[in-house]
Write a protein that holds these residues in place. Sequence first.
Motif, PDB file in Angstrom:
ATOM      1  N   HIS A  58      39.073  -0.126 -41.093  1.00 30.83           N
ATOM      2  CA  HIS A  58      39.385   0.525 -42.364  1.00 30.83           C
ATOM      3  C   HIS A  58      40.747   1.210 -42.329  1.00 30.83           C
ATOM      4  N   VAL A  59      41.140   1.739 -41.178  1.00 26.88           N
ATOM      5  CA  VAL A  59      42.469   2.341 -41.049  1.00 26.88           C
ATOM      6  C   VAL A  59      43.538   1.256 -41.054  1.00 26.88           C
ATOM      7  N   LEU A  60      43.330   0.179 -40.304  1.00 21.31           N
ATOM      8  CA  LEU A  60      44.304  -0.922 -40.285  1.00 21.31           C
ATOM      9  C   LEU A  60      44.494  -1.499 -41.684  1.00 21.31           C
ATOM     10  N   ALA A  61      43.417  -1.553 -42.459  1.00 25.98           N
ATOM     11  CA  ALA A  61      43.453  -2.160 -43.787  1.00 25.98           C
ATOM     12  C   ALA A  61      43.928  -1.207 -44.869  1.00 25.98           C
ATOM     13  N   GLY A  62      44.179   0.052 -44.528  1.00 26.23           N
ATOM     14  CA  GLY A  62      44.646   0.993 -45.529  1.00 26.23           C
ATOM     15  C   GLY A  62      43.560   1.524 -46.433  1.00 26.23           C
ATOM     16  N   ILE A  63      42.303   1.310 -46.088  1.00 25.96           N
ATOM     17  CA  ILE A  63      41.200   1.898 -46.847  1.00 25.96           C
ATOM     18  C   ILE A  63      41.083   3.380 -46.499  1.00 25.96           C
ATOM     19  N   LEU A  64      41.273   3.696 -45.217  1.00 28.07           N
ATOM     20  CA  LEU A  64      41.334   5.072 -44.749  1.00 28.07           C
ATOM     21  C   LEU A  64      42.746   5.382 -44.265  1.00 28.07           C
ATOM     22  N   VAL A  65      43.201   6.605 -44.491  1.00 28.60           N
ATOM     23  CA  VAL A  65      44.464   7.077 -43.935  1.00 28.60           C
ATOM     24  C   VAL A  65      44.148   7.803 -42.638  1.00 28.60           C
ATOM     25  N   PRO A  66      44.773   7.434 -41.519  1.00 28.99           N
ATOM     26  CA  PRO A  66      44.420   8.077 -40.258  1.00 28.99           C
ATOM     27  C   PRO A  66      44.806   9.552 -40.246  1.00 28.99           C
ATOM     28  N   THR A  67      44.078  10.331 -39.466  1.00 28.84           N
ATOM     29  CA  THR A  67      44.433  11.733 -39.281  1.00 28.84           C
ATOM     30  C   THR A  67      45.826  11.843 -38.675  1.00 28.84           C
ATOM     31  N   SER A  68      46.136  10.963 -37.740  1.00 27.67           N
ATOM     32  CA  SER A  68      47.485  10.858 -37.190  1.00 27.67           C
ATOM     33  C   SER A  68      47.676   9.450 -36.653  1.00 27.67           C
ATOM     34  N   GLY A  69      48.939   9.084 -36.416  1.00 26.73           N
ATOM     35  CA  GLY A  69      49.259   7.745 -35.965  1.00 26.73           C
ATOM     36  C   GLY A  69      49.838   6.909 -37.097  1.00 26.73           C
ATOM     37  N   THR A  70      50.280   5.703 -36.757  1.00 23.12           N
ATOM     38  CA  THR A  70      50.946   4.838 -37.728  1.00 23.12           C
ATOM     39  C   THR A  70      50.356   3.438 -37.723  1.00 23.12           C
ATOM     40  N   VAL A  71      50.382   2.802 -38.908  1.00 19.93           N
ATOM     41  CA  VAL A  71      50.021   1.395 -39.077  1.00 19.93           C
ATOM     42  C   VAL A  71      51.162   0.740 -39.845  1.00 19.93           C
ATOM     43  N   ALA A  72      51.756  -0.308 -39.278  1.00 20.86           N
ATOM     44  CA  ALA A  72      52.893  -0.961 -39.920  1.00 20.86           C
ATOM     45  C   ALA A  72      52.599  -2.442 -40.126  1.00 20.86           C
ATOM     46  N   LEU A  73      52.740  -2.900 -41.370  1.00 20.15           N
ATOM     47  CA  LEU A  73      52.629  -4.310 -41.714  1.00 20.15           C
ATOM     48  C   LEU A  73      54.045  -4.835 -41.923  1.00 20.15           C
ATOM     49  N   ARG A  74      54.527  -5.624 -40.959  1.00 19.20           N
ATOM     50  CA  ARG A  74      55.913  -6.101 -40.987  1.00 19.20           C
ATOM     51  C   ARG A  74      56.897  -4.957 -41.254  1.00 19.20           C
ATOM     52  N   GLY A  75      56.678  -3.832 -40.600  1.00 21.40           N
ATOM     53  CA  GLY A  75      57.576  -2.696 -40.710  1.00 21.40           C
ATOM     54  C   GLY A  75      57.245  -1.730 -41.833  1.00 21.40           C
ATOM     55  N   LEU A  76      56.362  -2.106 -42.764  1.00 21.51           N
ATOM     56  CA  LEU A  76      55.961  -1.223 -43.852  1.00 21.51           C
ATOM     57  C   LEU A  76      54.870  -0.284 -43.354  1.00 21.51           C
ATOM     58  N   GLU A  77      55.134   1.019 -43.388  1.00 24.21           N
ATOM     59  CA  GLU A  77      54.159   1.980 -42.881  1.00 24.21           C
ATOM     60  C   GLU A  77      53.051   2.197 -43.916  1.00 24.21           C
ATOM     61  N   VAL A  78      51.893   1.640 -43.619  1.00 22.00           N
ATOM     62  CA  VAL A  78      50.786   1.628 -44.578  1.00 22.00           C
ATOM     63  C   VAL A  78      50.282   3.034 -44.856  1.00 22.00           C
ATOM     64  N   GLN A  79      50.163   3.861 -43.816  1.00 23.00           N
ATOM     65  CA  GLN A  79      49.594   5.203 -43.994  1.00 23.00           C
ATOM     66  C   GLN A  79      50.496   6.094 -44.840  1.00 23.00           C
ATOM     67  N   ALA A  80      51.764   5.722 -45.002  1.00 18.42           N
ATOM     68  CA  ALA A  80      52.691   6.539 -45.790  1.00 18.42           C
ATOM     69  C   ALA A  80      52.654   6.194 -47.280  1.00 18.42           C
ATOM     70  N   LEU A  81      51.934   5.140 -47.652  1.00 16.09           N
ATOM     71  CA  LEU A  81      51.877   4.720 -49.045  1.00 16.09           C
ATOM     72  C   LEU A  81      50.921   5.613 -49.835  1.00 16.09           C
ATOM     73  N   SER A  82      51.132   5.677 -51.143  1.00 13.81           N
ATOM     74  CA  SER A  82      50.192   6.375 -52.017  1.00 13.81           C
ATOM     75  C   SER A  82      48.903   5.570 -52.126  1.00 13.81           C
ATOM     76  N   GLU A  83      47.865   6.193 -52.654  1.00  9.87           N
ATOM     77  CA  GLU A  83      46.588   5.486 -52.832  1.00  9.87           C
ATOM     78  C   GLU A  83      46.763   4.248 -53.719  1.00  9.87           C
ATOM     79  N   LYS A  84      47.549   4.368 -54.784  1.00 11.24           N
ATOM     80  CA  LYS A  84      47.795   3.231 -55.662  1.00 11.24           C
ATOM     81  C   LYS A  84      48.546   2.129 -54.931  1.00 11.24           C
ATOM     82  N   GLU A  85      49.550   2.503 -54.150  1.00 11.51           N
ATOM     83  CA  GLU A  85      50.321   1.506 -53.414  1.00 11.51           C
ATOM     84  C   GLU A  85      49.464   0.797 -52.369  1.00 11.51           C
ATOM     85  N   ARG A  86      48.576   1.538 -51.716  1.00 13.11           N
ATOM     86  CA  ARG A  86      47.689   0.908 -50.738  1.00 13.11           C
ATOM     87  C   ARG A  86      46.695  -0.031 -51.422  1.00 13.11           C
TER      88      ARG A  86
END
Length: 273
Positions: free
Chosen positions: A61-89
């Motif tokens: 769920h964190v990798l897929a952007g359903i959950l935002v991690p408490t800390s750490g990063t997930v990048a899809l081809r350099g796009l940081e998923v956890q930094a996106l808004s709920e709408k963007e995710r």
Amino acid sequence: MSDTTPVTSAWAGAVPRLAARGLVHRFGDTSALAGVDVDLADGESLAVMGPSGSGKSTLLHVLAGILVPTSGTVALRGLEVQALSEKERSLLRRRRYGFVFQLGQLLSELSALENVALPAMLTGASRADAQASAGQWLAALGLAGAEGRRPGELSGGQAQRVAVARALITRPEVVFADEPTGSLDQATGHDVMQVLRDATRAVGASLVVVTHDADVAAWCDRRIDVRDGRVVAPGSTTGGGAGPRPGERDAGVLPAHLGAARVADVFGAGGAR
């Protein structure tokens, strides 16, 4: 191969399509992930294995952007998923990810054709184009003639094939499958895993499969084991499995022309209406 030998990866050293670093996620005082690093290469299939409560579904769920991690990063081809808004995710999940859930989670009021067409329509395709593509996917996955059936009129294996078609119709970059055979008998689960693996390969998607079943994990190119929210030594959770029958690992690639999360979590607020 011994029962605890992991499937090796042909993508070792490849630039990752999806990269996660230092993932920590807590539910209140409970730590579900405790510092996880994961890489997924282009076209690679990865099994995430572990017992119930190990953190494997939270990781998905964190990798897929359903959950935002408490800390750490997930990048899809350099796009940081956890930094996106709920709408963007939500938009990212519609356009660049595909999902297969444990129980299919098809919408009961829609036909098989309409269920498969839904993601394409949500990304802007016309109803006619989306349904034409959905029909092609259903035929490719052996469901020609079942287009008008509703989920209650399908067998478990047929419903999961519809779910695979729905996941792939937008030609996603990554497909996430959460216990995709968990509600199926062994033979049907075997067939569904072959369809899922071959279909994702056909569109060039990477695949993440969360499972507690070593037979399911053995279909993937590589496996990681999770326990208590951490990646542990391969084989230290449960044993290896038989996987594909002899000669089937590279068989049946489809022509190139589709759980715990809810459908609404994936498609956004309007996705289940």
